[in-house]
Write a protein that holds these residues in place. Structure first.
Motif, PDB file in Angstrom:
ATOM      1  N   TRP A 123       0.563  -1.148   0.092  1.00  0.00           N
ATOM      2  CA  TRP A 123       0.096  -0.063  -0.132  1.00  0.00           C
ATOM      3  C   TRP A 123       0.872   1.166  -0.034  1.00  0.00           C
ATOM      4  O   TRP A 123       0.493   2.220  -0.677  1.00  0.00           O
ATOM      5  N   VAL A 124       1.879   1.113   0.875  1.00  0.00           N
ATOM      6  CA  VAL A 124       2.563   2.444   0.892  1.00  0.00           C
ATOM      7  C   VAL A 124       3.670   2.648  -0.383  1.00  0.00           C
ATOM      8  O   VAL A 124       3.668   3.956  -0.857  1.00  0.00           O
ATOM      9  N   THR A 125       3.993   1.677  -1.098  1.00  0.00           N
ATOM     10  CA  THR A 125       4.827   1.863  -2.165  1.00  0.00           C
ATOM     11  C   THR A 125       3.836   1.670  -3.393  1.00  0.00           C
ATOM     12  O   THR A 125       4.385   1.921  -4.687  1.00  0.00           O
ATOM     13  N   ASP A 126       2.611   1.529  -3.242  1.00  0.00           N
ATOM     14  CA  ASP A 126       1.624   1.498  -4.448  1.00  0.00           C
ATOM     15  C   ASP A 126       2.222   0.556  -5.633  1.00  0.00           C
ATOM     16  O   ASP A 126       2.482   1.073  -6.673  1.00  0.00           O
ATOM     17  N   TRP A 157       2.784   8.850  -9.035  1.00  0.00           N
ATOM     18  CA  TRP A 157       2.901   7.599  -8.265  1.00  0.00           C
ATOM     19  C   TRP A 157       3.753   8.385  -7.053  1.00  0.00           C
ATOM     20  O   TRP A 157       4.064   7.793  -6.024  1.00  0.00           O
ATOM     21  N   ARG A 160       2.062  10.059  -4.557  1.00  0.00           N
ATOM     22  CA  ARG A 160       1.188   9.123  -3.893  1.00  0.00           C
ATOM     23  C   ARG A 160       2.149   8.427  -2.891  1.00  0.00           C
ATOM     24  O   ARG A 160       1.676   8.291  -1.601  1.00  0.00           O
ATOM     25  N   VAL A 161       3.261   8.019  -3.137  1.00  0.00           N
ATOM     26  CA  VAL A 161       4.085   7.212  -2.371  1.00  0.00           C
ATOM     27  C   VAL A 161       4.661   8.149  -1.120  1.00  0.00           C
ATOM     28  O   VAL A 161       4.630   7.727  -0.003  1.00  0.00           O
ATOM     29  N   LEU A 163       3.074  10.824   0.258  1.00  0.00           N
ATOM     30  CA  LEU A 163       1.990  11.052   0.999  1.00  0.00           C
ATOM     31  C   LEU A 163       1.775   9.915   1.836  1.00  0.00           C
ATOM     32  O   LEU A 163       1.680   9.857   3.138  1.00  0.00           O
ATOM     33  N   ARG A 164       1.833   8.496   1.320  1.00  0.00           N
ATOM     34  CA  ARG A 164       1.794   7.380   2.174  1.00  0.00           C
ATOM     35  C   ARG A 164       2.683   7.146   3.185  1.00  0.00           C
ATOM     36  O   ARG A 164       2.604   6.706   4.340  1.00  0.00           O
ATOM     37  N   VAL A 167       1.958   9.441   5.850  1.00  0.00           N
ATOM     38  CA  VAL A 167       0.681   8.869   6.872  1.00  0.00           C
ATOM     39  C   VAL A 167       1.395   7.600   7.469  1.00  0.00           C
ATOM     40  O   VAL A 167       0.715   7.593   8.737  1.00  0.00           O
ATOM     41  N   SER A 168       1.988   6.933   7.019  1.00  0.00           N
ATOM     42  CA  SER A 168       2.365   5.525   7.648  1.00  0.00           C
ATOM     43  C   SER A 168       3.288   5.762   8.784  1.00  0.00           C
ATOM     44  O   SER A 168       3.177   5.221   9.647  1.00  0.00           O
TER      45      SER A 168
END
Length: 729
Positions: A123-126, A157, A160-161, A163-164, A167-168
């Motif tokens: 999820w984190v690395t999409d 990508w 998104r990574v 940001l994740r 968050v993580s």
């Protein structure tokens, strides 16, 4: 054998895979409306289950909105009890295996942790978008437009990574802080519980594909498999009856009624294939029970000769009859008997009371040794003793002690098979036969207004001047008397005459034998005995000698009873159909108590005569029974302490003229005269609340009796009798 049961309002048919035969419109349409399990009760056809099996093949019951089993309170309570019992056993079955279930799940927790970590990383690395980028980058030729799209996707990508990751990271810090605080502040029990839950969740998440079930199969938790149509069909097929197996394949098995609740069990009425009598299945009751996976004492197949020879009534109990809690004999503690009316003797397999009427009938009781024959005879005699009008002639030619309590109430009584015993029996039977002649003359002389039917009535039996009271002649091991070389022929001839002509004038003959054969039960007796009770016997000859010619062929077979079915037998002659009866168990102590109560009642009524009247059974100074005697008669060792209110009710039932109107204070004052003090007795009501009342204790009553006996013996001088001292005074 694979079989399906299809149901119509008229009949149900179990058919094998090799047959296309059907029955009824539903079968023609291919509709299966059968009760495949115990839960699928017949609520649609409207059949009244209380009369299931009583209709003929061409008959039809009157439709009922509510099924008969639902109107039977015992059936409904039994169904609820069975469901609760099954649920409770299933719950306990799984509850004790929870640690094993947890260990099975815990072994997968590392795999679950790895899967969870992998899911967070993906999820984190999409990983999906990254896979798309790699596929685009691998293209051999790419234009300007595609290159722009690739760069846009790549930038999206990355954002998104990024940001994740933020968050993580924040979530990881918050979670770590929460875990640290929880570990430091929580108790050991809470930490252990959280750890168990976490390991369980990780283990469940890491369960491999195709792994064995975590929960163990609970097929045997309820004790037995569900009774359904397939189980019944396979059980019948496994009986080893060639005609039945062939008939099941060719024409199937017709169910007259669906499986329905009937008391503490389940019932289904079946029509066996043509040429297969119900008796063949009944004879293989042990194999049928094995096929149904039930204890032998739970399975009770029965024939229905009123329908046809192939009609089988199958009743399967929730628990074995021999292990069910026996119901106490209603007359053990209180009550009287009218031999002209039915009195209770036991219960049928579904627990319903069974009664017997001895008046105007003679009876045969047969069984192999140690199956309860003498106890059964004693039960009938104890009931007869509770009718103060009845005159008892009791003989135990076996020489045992089981019938000894009857000596205190019997007009004639003998134990043993010596020559003098048989001479005593022969003389007594001759006297009873002479009395039978007198009774016929008396009835002929009575005006029609008094005796309109020309037979003994309760009113005539109660009037001593006519001498038409009931006479009960009971002989245990009667074959000893019939086979005696000196007195046998006379005894047989007189008993045969009494069995034939005696019932009309109030003479009842009860014969019991553990060797049912032609010599033990002469034809003249067996052909005229109306009532038959047969416990376990070993062959069809003995079965028919006791139950009547043709009983074995009709499926009424006492050979099916097991050794554990002591006291259980077939009763014929009391009702329209033969009945399986488990007689009430009355032990020796209770038998003595009942006999003492019967003796007290006979003393009060002035009907104690003959052998019993000559006994010095009452140690009191006065001939009349005292309160001590009556208390001993109505109290039982099984209930050593009784409230005063209950004792008064029993005393009133024993001697109404003496104790009617008594209060607990009256009972206490009169008992105090014998040195007996009332005690406090606590009992719990239905709500569990303890209720305390005053009453009496049986040990105190018996102690007072012993003291009075000792005092009375000391008052009588050695070498003299009480009557001698009275005369001297």
């Amino acid at each position: 054998m694979d079989a399906d049961l299809t149901t119509t309002p008229d009949t149900d048919t179990v058919t094998g895979p090799d047959t296309d035969r059907t029955s009824g419109p539903d079968m023609a349409a291919g509709t299966d409306t059968s009760p495949d399990t115990l839960d699928d009760l017949d609520a649609d056809t409207g059949a009244d289950m209380t009369s299931a099996g009583s209709r003929g093949r061409t008959g039809r019951d009157v439709p009922s909105v509510v099924p008969g089993w639902l109107r039977d309170r015992e059936a409904v309570t039994g169904l609820v009890r069975e469901k609760v019992h099954r649920t409770a056993r299933l719950s306990v079955f799984h509850a004790v295996r929870v640690p094993l279930y947890w260990l099975r799940v815990a072994q997968w927790s590392p795999r679950g942790l790895a899967r969870g970590t992998r899911a967070v990383y993906d999820w984190v690395t999409d990983t999906r978008s990254r896979a798309v980028l790699r596929s685009l980058a691998g293209l051999s030729s790419i234009g300007a437009q595609e290159g722009t799209a690739y760069r846009n996707v790549q930038e999206a990508w990355r954002e998104r990574v990024r940001l994740r990751l933020i968050v993580s990271g924040v979530a990881g810090l918050v979670l770590s802080a929460a875990v640290a605080v929880g570990v430091m502040s929580a108790t050991t029990q809470v930490r252990a519980l959280v750890a168990l839950v976490l390991v369980s969740v990780l283990g469940w998440a890491g369960r491999p594909d195709g792994a064995a079930p975590v929960v163990s199969a609970a097929g045997n938790a309820a004790g037995t498999p569900r009774l359904d149509t397939a189980l019944i069909a396979s059980a019948l097929d496994a009986l080893g009856i060639a005609a039945l197996t062939r008939g099941l394949k060719e024409e199937g098995l017709t169910a007259v009624s669906p499986i329905h609740r009937d008391g503490p069990g389940w019932r289904v009425d079946l029509d066996l294939p043509r040429g297969v009598p119900a008796g063949d299945v009944i004879e293989r009751r042990d194999r049928l029970a094995a096929g149904l996976r039930r204890p032998l004492a739970c399975v009770w197949p029965d024939a229905d000769p009123d329908a046809h020879e192939a009609r089988l009534r199958l009743w399967v109990g929730d628990r074995p009859l021999s292990k069910a809690k026996p119901k106490p004999w209603p007359l053990a503690q209180r009550g009287a008997v009218d031999l002209f009316a039915p009195f209770p003797i036991g219960t049928d397999p579904r627990g319903r009371a069974v009664t017997l009427t001895l008046m105007f009938a003679s009876m045969l009781v047969g069984a192999v040794p140690r199956m309860g024959k003498t106890f059964t005879l004693r039960l009938f005699l104890l009931a007869a003793a509770l009718d103060v009008r009845a005159e008892l002639h009791v003989y135990d030619l076996k020489g045992g002690a089981d019938l000894r309590p009857l000596g205190t109430v019997a007009h004639r009584f003998r134990i043993g098979d010596d020559t003098e015993d048989l001479a005593y029996l022969a003389a007594d039977i001759a006297d009873v036969k002479a009395d039978m002649t007198r009774r016929y003359k008396t009835i002929r002389s009575l005006p029609e207004k008094i005796c309109p039917e020309g037979k003994v009535t309760p009113t005539l039996a109660a009037q001593k001047r006519f001498g038409l009271h009931p006479v009960v002649v009971a002989i245990d091991e009667c074959q000893i008397g019939f086979e005696d070389p000196e007195y046998g022929k006379q005894i047989e001839a007189d008993i045969t005459d009494l069995v034939k002509r005696g019932p009309a004038v109030g003479i009842i003959v009860l014969l019991a034998t553990q060797r049912p054969d032609a010599k033990s039960i002469p034809t003249g007796i067996s052909a005229n005995a109306v009532l038959r009770f047969c416990l376990k016997v070993m062959g069809h000859t003995a079965n028919d000698l006791v139950l009547g010619t043709g009983a074995y062929k009709a499926g009424i077979r006492a050979t099916m009873f097991a050794r554990s079915d002591r006291g259980t037998g077939y009763l014929i002659g009391e009702g329209d159909e033969p009945a399986i009866v488990q007689t009430s168990y009355v032990d020796a102590t209770t038998a003595k108590t009942v006999a003492a109560r019967a003796r007290a009642a006979r003393l009060a009524a002035g009907t104690l005569t003959g052998y019993a009247a000559d006994l010095d059974a009452t140690p009191d100074v006065d001939d009349a029974p005292t309160l001590l005697d009556d208390l001993a008669a109505v109290m039982n060792p099984a209930e050593p302490k009784v409230w005063s209110e209950d004792l008064i009710a029993r005393l009133v039932d024993l001697r109404p003229a003496t104790y009617t109107g008594w209060t607990p204070a009256d009972l206490g004052n009169n008992a105090a005269a014998y040195g007996i003090r009332t005690v406090q007795i606590g009992r719990r009501d239905s709500a569990g609340k303890v209720i305390n009342r005053r009453g009496l204790a049986l040990p105190d009553v018996l102690s007072a009796q012993r003291d009075r006996t000792t005092e009375h013996a000391q008052d009588v001088e050695p070498g003299s009798t009480e009557s001698d001292q009275d005369k001297a005074a």
